[in-house]
Design a protein around this motif. Structure first.
Motif, short mmCIF file in Angstrom:
data_model
loop_
_atom_site.label_atom_id
_atom_site.label_comp_id
_atom_site.label_asym_id
_atom_site.label_seq_id
_atom_site.Cartn_x
_atom_site.Cartn_y
_atom_site.Cartn_z
N TYR A 57 22.57 -8.25 -2.15
CA TYR A 57 21.58 -7.81 -2.32
C TYR A 57 22.49 -6.66 -3.39
O TYR A 57 22.51 -5.56 -3.76
N PHE A 90 16.36 -5.02 2.13
CA PHE A 90 17.03 -4.33 0.37
C PHE A 90 17.22 -3.12 0.84
O PHE A 90 17.82 -2.31 0.72
N ILE A 120 16.42 -6.27 -9.92
CA ILE A 120 15.53 -7.38 -9.58
C ILE A 120 15.84 -8.39 -9.77
O ILE A 120 15.70 -9.59 -9.06
N VAL A 174 16.10 -1.03 -8.69
CA VAL A 174 15.17 -1.57 -8.78
C VAL A 174 15.10 -2.10 -9.59
O VAL A 174 14.87 -3.43 -10.12
N ILE A 230 23.55 -4.26 -6.77
CA ILE A 230 23.12 -2.76 -6.47
C ILE A 230 25.12 -2.40 -7.22
O ILE A 230 24.61 -1.03 -7.79
N VAL A 273 16.61 5.09 -6.92
CA VAL A 273 16.41 3.96 -6.70
C VAL A 273 15.27 2.81 -7.00
O VAL A 273 14.99 2.39 -7.57
N CYS A 274 14.43 3.92 -7.36
CA CYS A 274 12.85 2.76 -8.19
C CYS A 274 13.19 2.70 -9.94
O CYS A 274 12.50 2.05 -9.80
#
Length: 288
Positions: free
Chosen positions: A180, A115, A215, A211, A184, A206-207
């Motif tokens: 991953y 990640f 996810i 994500v 993204i 990012v958060c």
């Protein structure tokens, strides 16, 4: 019937060369290019090499009819007459748990490392230098088979579960980093641009964008890798002495030559894989 004179003005020059009329008057289009020629040549070479290999094998006076009958008898014994001869059900389930733990631990470690590394090689988050360097490194790591990584680490750690976990983690890390990063890169660039315009820093992007948007895909890739690691852990039990049900299969098939027990162990592994697939499907459905 379509007239050739009416069709030709509408065709590109390359395609016009491939258009011809058969004796029945129908139009035939034959796409002749270098790619098709190369594929046909490759197939011809492979067929010639295959034929040459079969002709030059040292069969050592093997009776093929008898060999086929013996093979069918062994298959019948393995799949139609399974039986635990030396192991108990409790012992086999414990070894299955060991294999499950090997696959789980290597997947979790590989996913965590992947990640953070994927953030360095996603083109919409990292610079071109970082992307090229990281992707080149993980491409090299991913190109080396898992069993070879396990054997490489076995030189320092010795044959056993430690080398198996490290080797599986190493390959899982490279595999999931690529997966991953591609997840993204599929994120809508407008979301990232909007957060940057509002003054969001890197980790807020990012958060709050990466994500939530990626996810589902990441979970799917992680469970796919877990299934691969579980299968590899079975193989590593035999190849690297990592223990687990793979070692039992190796002993039953190569040391004791107990086909009855080998068949029962095979069925247990298949049932475990089916159960894991059902669990992963439910978890992925809840994450969506």
């Amino acid at each position: 019937m379509t007239d050739m004179a009416a069709v030709r003005p509408l065709l590109p020059v390359e395609l016009e060369k491939a258009v011809s009329r058969s004796r029945s008057g129908k139009i035939r289009i034959a796409a002749k290019n270098k790619s098709r020629l190369a594929v046909n040549l490759l197939i011809a070479v492979l067929l010639i090499l295959t034929a040459a290999a079969f002709l030059t094998f040292d069969y050592q006076n093997i009776d093929f009819a008898e060999a086929v009958l013996e093979t069918l008898h062994n298959i019948k014994t393995v799949f139609l007459e399974p039986e635990l001869s030396r192991d108990t059900v409790g012992g086999v389930l414990y070894q299955l748990l060991v294999t499950f733990c090997l696959g789980t631990l290597s997947t979790i470690l590989g996913a965590v490392l992947a990640f953070f590394c994927s953030l360095l090689c996603a083109r919409n988050l990292a610079g071109p230098v970082s992307v090229n360097v990281v992707k080149s490194i993980i491409a090299v790591v991913r190109a080396v088979p898992t069993v070879l990584w396990v054997l490489i680490f076995a030189v320092s750690a010795g044959l056993g579960s430690v080398a198996a976990v490290v080797g599986l983690t190493f390959h899982s890390f490279a595999y999931l980093t690529k997966a991953y990063a591609e997840s993204i890169e599929e994120i809508d660039p407008g979301v990232i641009e909007a957060l940057k315009a509002n003054g969001a820093n890197y980790w807020q992007i990012v958060c709050q964008a990466v994500v939530p948007a990626a996810i589902t895909s990441m979970v799917a890739w992680t469970f796919m890798r877990f299934e691969i690691n579980f299968a590899n852990a079975v193989a590593m039990g035999a190849a690297a002495g990592a223990g687990g049900i793979g070692f039992n299969l190796f002993m039953a098939g190569s040391f004791y030559f107990d086909l009855h027990e080998m068949g029962m162990l095979t069925y247990i592994v298949v049932i475990a894989v089916v159960i894991l697939e059902a669990i992963s499907t439910k978890i992925k459905a809840k994450v969506k």
